[in-house]
Enzyme design. Structure first.
Site, PDB file in Angstrom:
ATOM      1  N   CYS A  92      37.436  38.955  46.633  1.00 41.32           N
ATOM      2  CA  CYS A  92      37.015  39.636  47.238  1.00 41.32           C
ATOM      3  C   CYS A  92      37.737  40.852  47.444  1.00 41.32           C
ATOM      4  O   CYS A  92      38.572  40.548  48.088  1.00 41.32           O
ATOM      5  CB  CYS A  92      35.632  39.358  48.064  1.00 41.32           C
ATOM      6  SG  CYS A  92      34.562  40.291  49.366  1.00 41.32           S
ATOM      7  N   HIS A 134      27.456  37.862  43.128  1.00 39.02           N
ATOM      8  CA  HIS A 134      28.461  38.684  44.045  1.00 39.02           C
ATOM      9  C   HIS A 134      28.088  39.302  45.364  1.00 39.02           C
ATOM     10  O   HIS A 134      27.857  38.476  46.520  1.00 39.02           O
ATOM     11  CB  HIS A 134      29.799  38.692  43.882  1.00 39.02           C
ATOM     12  CG  HIS A 134      30.940  39.145  44.403  1.00 39.02           C
ATOM     13  ND1 HIS A 134      31.749  37.777  45.000  1.00 39.02           N
ATOM     14  CD2 HIS A 134      30.652  39.684  45.934  1.00 39.02           C
ATOM     15  CE1 HIS A 134      32.428  38.554  45.835  1.00 39.02           C
ATOM     16  NE2 HIS A 134      32.492  39.775  46.492  1.00 39.02           N
ATOM     17  N   GLU A 135      27.629  40.678  44.670  1.00 38.71           N
ATOM     18  CA  GLU A 135      26.690  41.622  45.429  1.00 38.71           C
ATOM     19  C   GLU A 135      25.780  41.201  46.254  1.00 38.71           C
ATOM     20  O   GLU A 135      25.619  42.126  47.354  1.00 38.71           O
ATOM     21  CB  GLU A 135      27.339  42.878  44.955  1.00 38.71           C
ATOM     22  CG  GLU A 135      28.269  43.558  43.823  1.00 38.71           C
ATOM     23  CD  GLU A 135      29.078  43.016  45.261  1.00 38.71           C
ATOM     24  OE1 GLU A 135      28.768  43.805  46.310  1.00 38.71           O
ATOM     25  OE2 GLU A 135      30.433  42.902  44.387  1.00 38.71           O
ATOM     26  N   HIS A 138      26.250  39.963  49.274  1.00 42.00           N
ATOM     27  CA  HIS A 138      27.502  40.182  50.857  1.00 42.00           C
ATOM     28  C   HIS A 138      25.311  41.403  51.103  1.00 42.00           C
ATOM     29  O   HIS A 138      25.776  40.899  52.236  1.00 42.00           O
ATOM     30  CB  HIS A 138      28.087  41.773  50.043  1.00 42.00           C
ATOM     31  CG  HIS A 138      28.805  41.463  49.451  1.00 42.00           C
ATOM     32  ND1 HIS A 138      30.297  40.787  50.788  1.00 42.00           N
ATOM     33  CD2 HIS A 138      29.901  41.681  48.045  1.00 42.00           C
ATOM     34  CE1 HIS A 138      31.107  40.718  50.268  1.00 42.00           C
ATOM     35  NE2 HIS A 138      31.341  41.272  49.194  1.00 42.00           N
TER      36      HIS A 138
END
Length: 164
Positions: A92, A134-135, A138
């Site tokens: 990341c 993953h995004e 976030h």
């Protein structure tokens, strides 16, 4: 071209769930441009808005294997994840220079909208599935290290403390 600085682990914006985009304004268009410019820098696959300090639900991607290799999605929602899993090292930009094994769904599909307000979909297996999960993580205020296996997470936290 504006490549925005990436916020690093420890910055509270990374742990705050992002607000949805309610209206597409000039500010939204500038954000999309900045996200695309920022992700288009060498070695980057995805950038979430909060990684550049803006707490709204948007992320950009840079995946040459896609029909649209460079893009941005607003208000993404994961609508499908496979039961089949994939293992692999994950890193990341907000946890620089550290990679750890992370299990993710092998397939993911998300829907959202583009900067014109039109519905778009991003889906795929492998790196695309990993990027989506993953995004969106976030945007929910999570970092990939949160989902590491317990002993690996301890190792990751120790490595982060040593590098900060």
């Amino acid at each position: 071209m504006t490549i925005r600085p990436i916020r690093i682990v420890g910055d509270p914006v990374l742990r705050t769930p992002c607000d949805p985009v309610r209206e597409i304004t000039d500010s939204t268009r500038r954000l999309v441009t900045d996200l695309v410019d920022t992700v288009d820098d060498e070695g980057r696959a995805g950038v979430a808005a909060n990684q550049i300090g803006v707490s709204v639900r948007a992320f950009s991607w840079n995946l040459p294997d896609l029909d649209q290799p460079l893009g941005c999605i607003l208000n993404p929602v994961i609508v499908e994840l496979s039961d089949e899993l994939q293992d692999g090292d994950e890193g990341c930009l907000s946890v620089p220079n550290l990679w750890f094994p992370r299990t993710r769904s092998a397939y993911a599909r998300c829907v959202g909208m583009d900067v014109e307000g039109q519905e778009i979909e991003l889906e795929g297996e492998g790196i695309i599935a990993r990027l989506i999960q993953h995004e969106v993580g976030h945007l929910d205020g999570a970092l990939y290290i949160d989902g590491l296996e317990r002993s690996v997470r301890k190792q990751a936290l120790r490595a982060i403390r040593e590098t900060l």
